[in-house]
Design an enzyme around this catalytic site. Sequence first.
Site, PDB file in Angstrom:
ATOM      1  N   ASP A  15       0.859  -1.184   0.000  1.00  0.00           N
ATOM      2  CA  ASP A  15       0.000   0.000   0.000  1.00  0.00           C
ATOM      3  C   ASP A  15       0.895   1.233   0.000  1.00  0.00           C
ATOM      4  O   ASP A  15       1.654   1.465   0.946  1.00  0.00           O
ATOM      5  CB  ASP A  15      -0.902  -0.014   1.242  1.00  0.00           C
ATOM      6  CG  ASP A  15      -2.024   1.001   1.161  1.00  0.00           C
ATOM      7  OD1 ASP A  15      -2.127   1.703   0.140  1.00  0.00           O
ATOM      8  OD2 ASP A  15      -2.786   1.105   2.139  1.00  0.00           O
ATOM      9  N   ASP A 109      -2.754   2.456  -6.164  1.00  0.00           N
ATOM     10  CA  ASP A 109      -1.739   2.538  -5.115  1.00  0.00           C
ATOM     11  C   ASP A 109      -1.667   1.330  -4.188  1.00  0.00           C
ATOM     12  O   ASP A 109      -0.956   1.376  -3.181  1.00  0.00           O
ATOM     13  CB  ASP A 109      -1.954   3.809  -4.283  1.00  0.00           C
ATOM     14  CG  ASP A 109      -3.293   3.830  -3.578  1.00  0.00           C
ATOM     15  OD1 ASP A 109      -4.185   3.051  -3.957  1.00  0.00           O
ATOM     16  OD2 ASP A 109      -3.450   4.635  -2.646  1.00  0.00           O
ATOM     17  N   GLU A 110      -2.376   0.254  -4.495  1.00  0.00           N
ATOM     18  CA  GLU A 110      -2.259  -0.923  -3.639  1.00  0.00           C
ATOM     19  C   GLU A 110      -2.531  -2.193  -4.425  1.00  0.00           C
ATOM     20  O   GLU A 110      -3.262  -2.197  -5.409  1.00  0.00           O
ATOM     21  CB  GLU A 110      -3.177  -0.834  -2.420  1.00  0.00           C
ATOM     22  CG  GLU A 110      -4.648  -0.793  -2.722  1.00  0.00           C
ATOM     23  CD  GLU A 110      -5.499  -0.875  -1.454  1.00  0.00           C
ATOM     24  OE1 GLU A 110      -5.171  -1.670  -0.551  1.00  0.00           O
ATOM     25  OE2 GLU A 110      -6.496  -0.134  -1.386  1.00  0.00           O
TER      26      GLU A 110
END
Length: 367
Positions: A15, A109-110
Site C-alpha cells: 500500500d 496505489d495498492e
Amino acid sequence: MVDAPDQHRKIIHIDMDAFYASVEQRDNPELRGLPLAVGGGGTRGVVAAASYEARKFGVRSAMPGGQARRLCPDLIFVRARFEAYREVSQQIRGIFERFTDIIQPLSLDEAYLDVTHNKLGIVSATYIAQEIRRLIREETGLTASAGVSCNKLIAKLASDQNKPDGLCVVKPEQAEAFMAAMQVARIHGVGPVTARRMAKLGIQTGADLKAWPLPALQRHFGKAAAFYHGAARGLDDRPVRDRETRKSISVEDTFASDIGAEGQLLAELEQIAARLWERVEKSQAHGRTVTLKIKLGDFRILTRSRTLPAPPHDAADAFAIGADLLRAQLPLPIGARLLGLGLSNFVGEDEDDGDEEEPVQLRLALG
C-alpha cells in the site's frame, strides 16, 4: 478449486503511502512538509487524497473541500494529475513483476502479491517485501507500507499497522491472536453498515466475533456469515487474482452549479458518454447494462438502468440510451449537482468471479 492451505501461502499486500499527495510533493519540492490535499478546494470540491501533514488536522479523502479548509486553514489544494499517478503505478507494477506474475491490483496505489512460488525462488516473503519497498523508494522516490502473512485478509490489515513506510509480518501461528485484537470495523469486507449492526450485537473485536457460532451469524448476516466466521479465526482462502476483475466502468461529473434544464443536462451527458467510451475502448470491456446516475442538489441520488441484448456500439449509442433514461426523470424536482453514466454486465464476464473488492474508480470528480 480449493486453494492451498493458508499456512502454505505467502501473501504480500503493498500500500503506497498517501500516494497522490506524495507524488505531488515529490514532483514539487516546495510542497514537501506542508499540509496538502489533492482535489478541489471549492464549495463543490472533494479531497481525493491528503498528505500526512494534512491528516494530522483530520483531513481525509472523500471529504468536502470546504470542510477540509475549515479543519486546516493553511491547507494547500492541487489539482489531480491522474496520468502522472497512472505512470508511477505502472512503474511500481514493473517492480512487482520482477518477483511474481500473480498480482491483484485494488487501485493505483495498492495490490496483493502471491509470492509462494516466486520467480527468484526466494523462500522468505518478508525479504521480498523488504526488497520491493527498497526498490520503490530507490526508483520512484516514494514510500510504501507492506503486510506479509498467509492470506489476503491478514496481509491487508498488516500493511496498515505500521504506516507510513512500515512493514508488518504476521506468521500463520500468530493469525488468530492478531485477529482477536482487531476491531471488526477495520476488517476489509465489513462495511460501515455491517460494523454498526455488529456493534449493536456487542461485536466490537475479532474476539467478540469468534464467540458467535456460525448459525447465529448466518441468522444476522446471511451468506457473508461464513467469511466473518473464518475471519475471526484468521482464515481466508480467497486466491490472489492475477487479473483485475472489473465490475463496471463509469464516468461522473460534478457541476459548478446545479443544472435543471434539459438541454444543459443532455449536453453534459453527451460529454460524459464520450469520455466513458474512451475508457471502454481502452479496457475492451463491453457491457450490456447502461446505468444513469443523477445526484440532486440536496444529495439525493437517482439511478436508472437498462439492460440490452447486446452492448452499445459506440459513444453515440451509449449517449442515446443514457438520454432516454434521463428524459424519463424530467423534470427533475430540483437541479442536479452530478451526472454519471456507466456500463456493467460485461460480455464474457465470469459469473463465479465475484469478490468483495471494490471496482476500480476510473474517474473522480474533483471540481
